[in-house]
Write a protein that holds these residues in place. Sequence first.
Motif, mmCIF file in Angstrom:
data_model
loop_
_atom_site.group_PDB
_atom_site.id
_atom_site.type_symbol
_atom_site.label_atom_id
_atom_site.label_comp_id
_atom_site.label_asym_id
_atom_site.label_seq_id
_atom_site.Cartn_x
_atom_site.Cartn_y
_atom_site.Cartn_z
ATOM 1 N N MET A 177 0.846 -1.194 0.000
ATOM 2 C CA MET A 177 0.000 0.000 0.000
ATOM 3 C C MET A 177 0.885 1.248 0.000
ATOM 4 O O MET A 177 1.833 1.362 0.758
ATOM 5 C CB MET A 177 -0.901 0.015 1.237
ATOM 6 N N TRP A 178 0.552 2.167 -0.913
ATOM 7 C CA TRP A 178 1.272 3.434 -0.919
ATOM 8 C C TRP A 178 0.663 4.329 0.156
ATOM 9 O O TRP A 178 -0.500 4.670 0.125
ATOM 10 C CB TRP A 178 1.123 4.126 -2.264
ATOM 11 N N HIS A 196 -8.528 5.207 -3.479
ATOM 12 C CA HIS A 196 -7.899 4.146 -2.684
ATOM 13 C C HIS A 196 -8.223 2.768 -3.251
ATOM 14 O O HIS A 196 -7.348 1.908 -3.393
ATOM 15 C CB HIS A 196 -8.363 4.237 -1.232
ATOM 16 N N ALA A 197 -9.482 2.548 -3.595
ATOM 17 C CA ALA A 197 -9.898 1.241 -4.082
ATOM 18 C C ALA A 197 -9.231 0.882 -5.409
ATOM 19 O O ALA A 197 -8.896 -0.284 -5.646
ATOM 20 C CB ALA A 197 -11.420 1.207 -4.241
ATOM 21 N N GLU A 198 -9.003 1.881 -6.267
ATOM 22 C CA GLU A 198 -8.520 1.603 -7.610
ATOM 23 C C GLU A 198 -7.021 1.825 -7.798
ATOM 24 O O GLU A 198 -6.466 1.417 -8.816
ATOM 25 C CB GLU A 198 -9.311 2.434 -8.621
ATOM 26 N N THR A 199 -6.373 2.465 -6.842
ATOM 27 C CA THR A 199 -4.930 2.697 -6.971
ATOM 28 C C THR A 199 -4.134 2.253 -5.757
ATOM 29 O O THR A 199 -2.908 2.208 -5.810
ATOM 30 C CB THR A 199 -4.627 4.191 -7.201
ATOM 31 N N ASP A 200 -4.813 1.960 -4.646
ATOM 32 C CA ASP A 200 -4.191 1.613 -3.368
ATOM 33 C C ASP A 200 -3.468 2.809 -2.742
ATOM 34 O O ASP A 200 -2.633 2.637 -1.851
ATOM 35 C CB ASP A 200 -3.203 0.451 -3.531
ATOM 36 N N GLU A 216 -3.732 6.081 -0.421
ATOM 37 C CA GLU A 216 -4.543 6.780 0.566
ATOM 38 C C GLU A 216 -4.111 8.242 0.613
ATOM 39 O O GLU A 216 -3.073 8.568 1.185
ATOM 40 C CB GLU A 216 -4.376 6.152 1.948
#
Length: 329
Positions: free
Chosen positions: A1-2, A116-120, A122
């Motif tokens: 996760m970024w 967040h859901a499509e690129t991870d 936040e």
Amino acid sequence: MWAFAPPHVDRRVGSSVPYMRLGVLDVGSNTVHLLVVDAHPGARPLPAHSHKADLRLAQLLDESGAIGPEGVDKLIQTVRDALEAAEDKGVEALLPFATSAVREASNADEVLARVHAETDVELQVLTGAEEARLTFLAARRWFGWSAGKLLVLDIGGGSLEIAYGMDEEPDAAVSLPLGAGRLTAGWLPTDPADPADVRALRRHVRAQIARTVGEFSRFGAPDHVVATSKTFKQLARLAGAARSTDGLYVQRELKRRSLEDWVPRLTSMTADERAELPGVSPGRSGQLLAGALVAEGAMDLFGVETLEICPWALREGVILRRLDQMASE
């Protein structure tokens, strides 16, 4: 996760800690900007790569103040492109944040969830006061303690930040909805601008800024006034400051008298004509008049005759704050 998670840092006495490659992803009102730096706690971040895309989020809001589906799709693709660039450049940790365009969108939570859901990624949404404090930190580190009491001005696409203080944390910090993109969209609908619209915007800008002057004047006159942001850099270039290609360490100033001479000229020009001026990019030329009115109003109401352009701003402030946190862990 970024996210804001740092890589492991070895702090044993006598150990040799290498520089790490950090990326700061700034989702602003005008652009999405990835700045990659080689960083180390206690050292000056060294720029390694810059990747930016003009998104104009502030102009993608619908009548309800929401970022529409098309705008969200563009944002997600732009974030993906930035992630690819970060990976290509070997970024170890990414510091992603968003400013006024996302902060003030009526569907901000939905936008953040989709990103967040499509690129991870936040995105941390900064408040206006946080923007002002982090920009102030960057200016303080750039100019050092010898600069004394600093007054820092920053004109973004969505807001104007003002901060003042002696230390690394400002004594006063405010954010006003006076960004160059926001004001252009809301107050200057024609090209070239209608002089009556310009006068109305000038009154609005000065009334907004004047409400804050007392909060700062109680601390006394600053020793040094500095400004950050693309708008101030372009205005300084128009007034004769050195080109960006001359390097970061060349002193660049903007005098109020020069700015006052330029405002009527910018008023009479079209956006295309402004884009032909030295240092003005086509993507920002349409916003330059509104930005100049904000800069002129701030300098006049705060009694500033000359200010100095600071190469560091919000992105560097985010990096410096993270490095400080890492050093204390």
